[in-house]
Every structure is written in structure tokens, then in C-alpha cells.
Design a protein around this motif. Structure first.
Motif, mmCIF file in Angstrom:
data_model
loop_
_atom_site.group_PDB
_atom_site.id
_atom_site.type_symbol
_atom_site.label_atom_id
_atom_site.label_comp_id
_atom_site.label_asym_id
_atom_site.label_seq_id
_atom_site.Cartn_x
_atom_site.Cartn_y
_atom_site.Cartn_z
ATOM 1 N N ARG A 160 0.793 -1.038 0.010
ATOM 2 C CA ARG A 160 -0.084 0.057 -0.066
ATOM 3 C C ARG A 160 0.927 1.200 -0.005
ATOM 4 N N ALA A 161 0.265 2.411 -0.248
ATOM 5 C CA ALA A 161 1.063 3.561 -0.290
ATOM 6 C C ALA A 161 1.343 3.940 0.994
ATOM 7 N N TYR A 162 2.329 4.711 0.937
ATOM 8 C CA TYR A 162 2.799 5.224 2.762
ATOM 9 C C TYR A 162 2.030 6.164 3.073
ATOM 10 N N SER A 163 1.580 6.274 4.385
ATOM 11 C CA SER A 163 0.843 7.144 4.902
ATOM 12 C C SER A 163 1.718 8.168 5.556
ATOM 13 N N PRO A 164 1.368 9.440 6.099
ATOM 14 C CA PRO A 164 2.186 10.436 6.412
ATOM 15 C C PRO A 164 2.932 10.104 7.412
ATOM 16 N N GLU A 165 2.409 9.541 8.463
ATOM 17 C CA GLU A 165 3.366 9.110 9.707
ATOM 18 C C GLU A 165 4.473 8.128 9.178
ATOM 19 N N GLN A 166 4.147 6.947 8.134
ATOM 20 C CA GLN A 166 5.311 6.253 7.596
ATOM 21 C C GLN A 166 6.445 7.221 6.983
ATOM 22 N N ILE A 167 6.119 8.132 6.168
ATOM 23 C CA ILE A 167 7.117 8.870 5.554
ATOM 24 C C ILE A 167 7.823 9.598 6.583
ATOM 25 N N VAL A 168 7.212 10.399 7.621
ATOM 26 C CA VAL A 168 8.015 10.957 8.538
ATOM 27 C C VAL A 168 8.894 9.937 9.215
ATOM 28 N N ARG A 169 8.682 8.985 9.637
ATOM 29 C CA ARG A 169 9.462 8.064 10.127
ATOM 30 C C ARG A 169 10.774 7.264 9.272
ATOM 31 N N ILE A 170 10.298 7.295 7.869
ATOM 32 C CA ILE A 170 11.262 6.828 7.109
ATOM 33 C C ILE A 170 12.474 7.914 6.803
ATOM 34 N N LEU A 171 11.926 9.031 6.644
ATOM 35 C CA LEU A 171 12.757 10.292 6.446
ATOM 36 C C LEU A 171 13.558 10.680 7.771
ATOM 37 N N GLN A 172 13.229 10.539 9.135
ATOM 38 C CA GLN A 172 13.880 10.409 10.135
ATOM 39 C C GLN A 172 14.952 9.476 10.297
#
Length: 521
Positions: A304-316
């Protein structure tokens, strides 16, 4: 009167009855004798077996004795004295770490390190937010390896959802698991179908992994040789894990290559574990009916497409390799929300973050040119105004939200965003009030309730508010532009009103202005 001891008698003789007679006077003779020293008395006591009288010694003095002090006496004094825990000096970080704890965007090495950490080609230390999908793929491959049977699996999902990256992690996990379990490791063939010169070349790639004697009959194709190989029992044949990325490239008009590839897993002695990866989610629906009729239906795993929380976590997690913060948390959150609302593509989020760093670099380059221009200015008053601004620009140590807004605006061009940005100020305030009011579970409200929230925003920002009639007419204008949705009612205050556009579009359109950024916080 008390009796006075004789001149020749030692004062300690009554206390020690066992003293030798030589210490007393001879035969009561009162002849004056030579005065005996204390050292002589102590020597006589040692010879007679009497222990030395106890002598109090200060422990602090013992510690500071001269080198001639007996070591036993020093050890005894140290043992008798309770030692206090010695306070260690305050720990200080090395100068290099202290200097690097704050990001300096003017340092070329630090800037290149940040860009490298955010580059698409840089592999992250771990694959986050894809544990369930990886477990499904690993369990499928483990079952095939343990039972030495063939199988097929289809991985689908939108671009930038971690499919190819997860398969790299799956390969490592499988190789480690086979070593721990003492099983034979399968041959791994990972290929990208876009690199093939023709769609049928994939069968030649698979056949090249098997060390077979060259066939004299050149008319026999690689597909036919594979079909013959999997139809006969061969004990020496190892399992082969085939990872075919960009599988939708193999789709032809009759889909023959795609069907023949999955059919290889249905032969009685097949040792082929096929994992196909494609971006098209509906690809399985298009060719699945025929595969099901051919008894080679693959297992489907959807990313599935990444959620906003998952995108922030991956960037961090990507930025954790750096010893200093680079982005403001609000900037990362804005990027994640916008990307998740658009496509959920993690690669696009990385490109936007790198674009925000480019915006910061452009701002720093302008700040370095401004002081030189001010020095040539003869007006000292103007120079005094420009230089403090330059000193403020020197304090830039993180990518701010306005840098992210500029990078997002270059990536996403939405007519809704452009419409919101050219609205009059009070209509923009109405949209801000609606966003603040609808942040909870509430999806709609009355015009009267929205007007109260609008008054609160104007009051907190010291902006004169309009009357209710003008407010109601502005709501109708926003309704005509497709930004708000107005219901029907006899009274304007009781009309239901709701947002007709995404809250993220309003936030994105107005974040570049500090006034609206403060309103939306």
C-alpha cells in the motif's frame, strides 16, 4: 606528702613487675647512674618480649609520610580510614562532536553528507514500515525451500512503496536462514525486465544459471529446454529463486511470455520459485483468470501507499546517520502529508526534501552577496539596517517550512492551490477558520458557528473583521469557486457549511505566509 621516687629508679618500674633488674638501681645504691634514653628503654622492652605501646598516628600524616616511613604503617592507616568516592570531572564531548552537533549548511562536506543521505540510490540501514509484507514473502519462500517445491508470488503496488528494496532485504534474510537451518541455499537470479532486449530473453537468463551441455539443435528455444528440464527428475538440480522486477514490461498482446513464465512453476519436477514485481495493481486481475485456469495462480502481496506517519518515520531514520538535525519537524510533516495525499511515493518525498535543501542553499548564496553590496553603500544608516538582517541569515541551521513550501510548489502544481493563493485576505482567513474548526471529527458546521471562529481568528491577529452579511456573501463566493459547500436553509446562520477541498491543499497554499502559518498552528 607523697614520696618521691629515688633518683636511680625508673618511673615505669612499678607498672612492670617483670622488668629486668638491670633497669633498677643496684642493691638500693643511691649512686647516680647515667640517664637512660628512651631508645634504650624501648630496646630493652623488645628484648624482654613486651610489645610496643600503641601510638596514635594520624592517617592524613601517614599518607604524606616521607619515603622512609615503614609501608606497613601506611597500609594500616589507609585501611582504617574510610575512603570517600572520588568525584570524576565533568565529561566533555570531543571538540569535533561538539562542533558537529549543530548543522552548518555553509560547510560543503556537511551539505554533501545530507544530500547523500537523502538520495534515492542510497540504501537505508533498515527497511521500515514493511515488516508484514516482508514476513509474507519470507514465509512463502521458506515453505518452498523446506519442501523443495516450486511456487509463484506476485508483488504489486504503486511506485515508490518499497517493493524492490524489500526484496533485497528478503534475499539477505533467506540466505541467513538457510545457513542457520543447514539447508541448501537456492540459486538467486534477480533481473530487471526493462533491461531485456526482448521479452523472451528472460528464459535465456534463467537457462544460463543451469550448467547444461550445449544443445546441437539450435531450433530448440530456451523455453522448451526449461520445460524439458522441469519435466524430468534430476537430483542435482538446485532450487532457483527468480526475482523479476518490472514484470509488466513482459506484457505482450497475447500475454504469452507472462503466462509461460508462471507456467514453469507447475511442472512436476520444477525447482523454480518465481517472485514477480510490478507497479500495476490491476495486472493480476487482467491475467489472473487465465493463470487460475492453468492451475498456476500466484500468491498476491500488495504494498500500500505510505501514510504521512510512515513517510516521516522513514525520513527520520535516513537522517539518523547525521549527528545534527537538518529539518524542522513541521517541514518534514508538511512534506509527508502532501506526498501521502498525492501518491505516497517515497522517492518523490526524498526528491522534495533535496529540493528544500536547494532552496536553503539559494537563500544562503543571496545572504553572502548582500553585505558586499551594503559595504559599497555610502549611507551608513542603510548599512546599519542591512547588516543585522545578514547576521540573522547567518543563524540559519535547519531547513524551515518556507523552504519546504517552495520545493513542494515546484513539484506539485494544483489549480486548487493557485486559486487559494490569489484569494482576498478575508476569504483566506475564512478557509483557515474552517480548517481549524474541522481538524477534529467534525466535518461540517453552520455558517453561524464558522463566523464565530472567524471572529476569534481576526481578534487574535488584530485584523478588523467584517460583518455577518459580508461574511455570508464571501462564503457564497467560495461555494461558487468549489472551495466550500453550502447547504440550504431559511436563515443564513443555520445553513450547513463544509470544506469541499482537502485541508492539506489549504495548508500547503497558505504556509508560505507567516500570518497564515501562525493561524494554522
Amino acid at each position: 606528702m607523697p614520696s618521691i621516687a629515688k633518683r636511680g629508679v625508673s618511673p615505669i618500674s612499678p607498672a612492670h613487675g617483670s622488668l629486668p633488674e638491670t633497669l633498677a638501681g643496684s642493691d638500693g645504691d643511691s649512686t647516680p647512674q647515667k640517664r637512660k634514653l628512651r631508645s634504650h628503654t624501648l630496646a630493652a622492652l623488645r628484648d624482654s618480649g613486651v610489645a610496643d605501646p600503641p601510638k596514635r598516628v594520624s592517617p592524613r600524616r601517614c599518607l604524606n609520610q616521607s619515603p622512609n616511613t615503614p609501608p606497613k604503617r601506611i597500609e594500616k592507616a589507609v585501611a582504617d580510614k574510610p575512603l570517600k568516592p572520588k568525584k570524576s570531572p565533568a565529561k566533555r564531548l570531543p571538540d569535533s562532536l561538539v562542533a558537529d552537533s549543530k548543522w552548518n549548511p555553509r560547510d560543503p562536506q556537511q551539505m554533501s553528507a545530507v544530500k547523500e543521505a537523502l538520495h534515492v540510490s542510497t540504501l537505508p540501514p533498515s527497511v521500515s514500515c514493511r515488516d508484514n509484507e516482508q514476513k509474507m514473502i519470507v514465509d512463502f519462500c521458506k515453505g518452498c525451500i523446506e519442501h523443495e517445491k516450486a511456487g509463484s508470488l506476485y508483488v504489486c503496488g504503486c511506485p515508490g512503496t518499497g517493493k524492490s528494496l524489500s526484496m533485497e532485504k528478503v534475499k539477505e534474510l533467506l540466505l541467513y536462514w538457510t545457513q542457520e537451518a543447514g539447508l541448501q541455499q537456492p540459486e538467486v537470479l534477480a533481473l530487471n525486465c526493462t533491461s531485456l532486449s526482448s521479452t523472451s530473453e528472460i528464459f535465456s537468463k534463467i537457462l544460463s544459471k543451469y550448467q547444461l551441455p550445449k544443445m546441437t539443435n539450435k531450433r530448440t528455444s530456451a523455453l522448451q529446454l526449461l520445460q524439458k528440464l522441469y519435466s524430468e527428475k534430476q537430483q542435482s538440480t538446485k532450487l532457483m529463486l527468480i526475482i523479476a522486477d518490472e514484470l509488466d514490461y513482459l506484457i505482450t498482446k497475447d500475454r504469452a511470455v507472462l503466462h509461460d513464465l508462471f507456467m514453469l512453476t507447475t511442472f512436476p519436477f520444477s525447482k523454480c520459485i518465481l517472485v514477480g514485481i510490478a507497479n500495476a495493481i490491476d495486472l493480476a486481475d487482467r491475467f489472473l483468470p487465465r493463470l487460475q485456469s492453468l492451475n498456476c495462480k500466484p500468491i498476491i502481496v500488495t504494498f500500500r501507499a505510505y501514510s504521512p506517519e510512515q513517510i516521516v518515520r522513514i525520513l527520520q531514520e535516513r537522517l539518523k546517520v547525521l549527528p545534527y538535525p537538518v529539518f524542522q519537524p513541521q517541514a518534514l510533516e508538511l512534506c509527508a502529508r502532501k506526498v501521502a495525499a498525492a501518491s505516497g511515493d517515497m522517492r518523490k518525498a526524498l526528491c522534495i526534501c533535496r529540493g528544500a535543501i536547494d532552496m536553503l542553499e539559494a537563500e544562503l548564496q543571496e545572504s553572502t552577496r548582500s553585505p558586499y553590496l551594503s559595504m559599497h553603500n555610502e549611507d551608513k544608516g542603510q548599512q546599519a539596517v542591512i547588516m543585522p538582517e545578514f547576521s540573522k541569515l547567518q543563524e540559519i541551521d535547519a531547513v524551515r517550512i518556507d523552504h519546504m513550501v517552495l520545493a513542494l510548489s515546484r513539484t506539485f502544481k494544483s489549480p486548487v492551490v493557485d486559486t487559494i493563493q490569489i484569494l482576498p485576505q478575508h476569504q483566506q482567513i475564512i478557509l483557515c477558520s474552517a480548517v481549524k474548526l474541522f481538524r477534529g471529527r467534525q466535518k461540517d458546521t453552520t455558517v453561524g458557528e464558522l463566523y464565530k471562529n472567524y471572529l476569534d481568528v481576526c481578534k487574535s491577529t488584530h485584523i478588523p473583521a467584517t460583518g455577518f452579511l459580508e461574511f455570508s456573501s464571501m462564503c457564497r463566493v467560495l461555494n461558487d469557486q468549489g472551495l466550500l459547500k453550502l447547504g440550504q436553509s431559511r436563515e443564513d446562520k443555520l445553513r450547513r457549511i463544509a470544506l469541499k477541498v482537502d485541508e492539506a491543499d489549504i495548508t500547503f497554499a497558505l504556509q508560505g505566509v507567516r500570518f497564515f502559518r501562525n493561524c494554522l498552528q
